[in-house]
Design a protein around this motif. Structure first.
Motif, PDB file in Angstrom:
ATOM      1  N   THR A 173      11.284  -0.154   5.780  1.00  0.00           N
ATOM      2  CA  THR A 173      10.708  -1.268   5.027  1.00  0.00           C
ATOM      3  C   THR A 173       9.549  -1.909   5.787  1.00  0.00           C
ATOM      4  N   GLN A 174       8.456  -2.105   5.081  1.00  0.00           N
ATOM      5  CA  GLN A 174       7.275  -2.729   5.691  1.00  0.00           C
ATOM      6  C   GLN A 174       6.825  -3.979   4.944  1.00  0.00           C
ATOM      7  N   GLY A 175       7.403  -4.215   3.796  1.00  0.00           N
ATOM      8  CA  GLY A 175       7.030  -5.388   3.009  1.00  0.00           C
ATOM      9  C   GLY A 175       7.991  -5.558   1.852  1.00  0.00           C
ATOM     10  N   THR A 176       7.764  -6.587   1.061  1.00  0.00           N
ATOM     11  CA  THR A 176       8.593  -6.815  -0.118  1.00  0.00           C
ATOM     12  C   THR A 176       7.683  -7.190  -1.287  1.00  0.00           C
ATOM     13  N   THR A 189       4.250  -1.031  -3.710  1.00  0.00           N
ATOM     14  CA  THR A 189       3.068  -1.363  -4.510  1.00  0.00           C
ATOM     15  C   THR A 189       1.816  -0.749  -3.892  1.00  0.00           C
ATOM     16  N   ARG A 190       1.830  -0.563  -2.565  1.00  0.00           N
ATOM     17  CA  ARG A 190       0.667   0.034  -1.908  1.00  0.00           C
ATOM     18  C   ARG A 190       0.407   1.446  -2.444  1.00  0.00           C
ATOM     19  N   MET A 191       1.473   2.212  -2.629  1.00  0.00           N
ATOM     20  CA  MET A 191       1.327   3.588  -3.106  1.00  0.00           C
ATOM     21  C   MET A 191       1.307   3.660  -4.634  1.00  0.00           C
ATOM     22  N   SER A 192       2.046   2.769  -5.281  1.00  0.00           N
ATOM     23  CA  SER A 192       2.170   2.817  -6.749  1.00  0.00           C
ATOM     24  C   SER A 192       1.168   1.916  -7.462  1.00  0.00           C
ATOM     25  N   LYS A 193       0.385   1.175  -6.681  1.00  0.00           N
ATOM     26  CA  LYS A 193      -0.720   0.329  -7.182  1.00  0.00           C
ATOM     27  C   LYS A 193      -0.285  -1.038  -7.689  1.00  0.00           C
ATOM     28  N   ASN A 194       0.815  -1.111  -8.454  1.00  0.00           N
ATOM     29  CA  ASN A 194       1.239  -2.401  -9.018  1.00  0.00           C
ATOM     30  C   ASN A 194       2.719  -2.329  -9.404  1.00  0.00           C
ATOM     31  N   PHE A 195       3.241  -3.427  -9.936  1.00  0.00           N
ATOM     32  CA  PHE A 195       4.665  -3.490 -10.295  1.00  0.00           C
ATOM     33  C   PHE A 195       5.028  -2.446 -11.350  1.00  0.00           C
TER      34      PHE A 195
END
Length: 214
Positions: A173-176, A189-195
């Motif tokens: 885990t690096q963020g939430t 979200t970094r890899m998937s762009k958004n929610f």
């Protein structure tokens, strides 16, 4: 005269290679691009189901915003999917929030407290950081304060806190918010762009695990 083995091999490769390429092209999302494959699979709560685990914490405004997107998605999950949450505890200031979550879970009052706690912090701007603050908040939600305090400091919650910390390390885990599907795939979200992208990738990975179990 029998066909030489090397020619048979070439013919086999010629037949199989296009099929493999076709399968790769039909993969809507790719490991390393849209999601991360964890180096070691993490044990799930129920091995008979496909687990989706959301990593979050109550002080995170992005987690609060994600709740509005993920809640309707979880309501539509099939019976073979087990939705779980892991509170992030990468610093001591987050532990009271994690204890509050697990206390609510053990007291079976998450439906009364989960979203209201987010709203109290991010909408009403209440300062809720300590055990005393949480005792007051849970009391306002109709939870017996003495019972809350007892469970909050119980061996059961202590064990859950330890497991959450270990899981977060295994999840890298690096963020939430983040999501981990079946203890194998990390979605961010970094890899998937958004929610919405996170949920689409998670849905894809659920189906991937479902097919792999056949």
């Amino acid at each position: 005269m029998e066909m030489p083995k090397w020619i048979k091999r070439l013919m086999f490769i010629a037949l199989v290679a296009p099929m493999a390429m076709c399968q790769a092209q039909t993969e809507q999302y790719q490991a390393g691009i849209d999601y991360e494959v964890l180096p070691q699979a993490i044990r799930t709560a129920n091995p008979s189901k496909i687990e989706v685990n959301e990593v979050f914490h109550y002080g995170c405004i992005h987690c609060f915003n994600f709740e509005k997107t993920i809640h309707p998605w979880t309501e539509k999950l099939a019976d073979d999917v087990d939705f779980q949450r892991t509170p992030a505890i990468w610093q001591s200031a987050l532990e009271p929030y994690a204890r509050a979550y697990y206390t609510a879970k053990l007291l079976k009052v998450l439906d009364k407290t989960h979203v209201p706690l987010f709203e109290a912090i991010h909408v009403n701007r209440q300062s809720i950081r300590s055990e005393q603050d949480l005792v007051k908040f849970f009391g306002q939600q109709g939870v017996d304060e003495a019972k809350f305090t007892k469970v909050y400091n119980s061996f059961g919650v202590n064990s859950m806190i330890g497991q959450a910390k270990a899981r977060a390390i295994g999840y890298r885990t690096q963020g939430t918010p983040e999501m981990v599907v079946n203890g194998k795939y990390r979605v961010t979200t970094r890899m998937s762009k958004n929610f919405d992208g996170m949920l689409k990738v998670a849905t894809f990975l659920i189906e991937k695990e479902r097919k792999a179990a056949l």
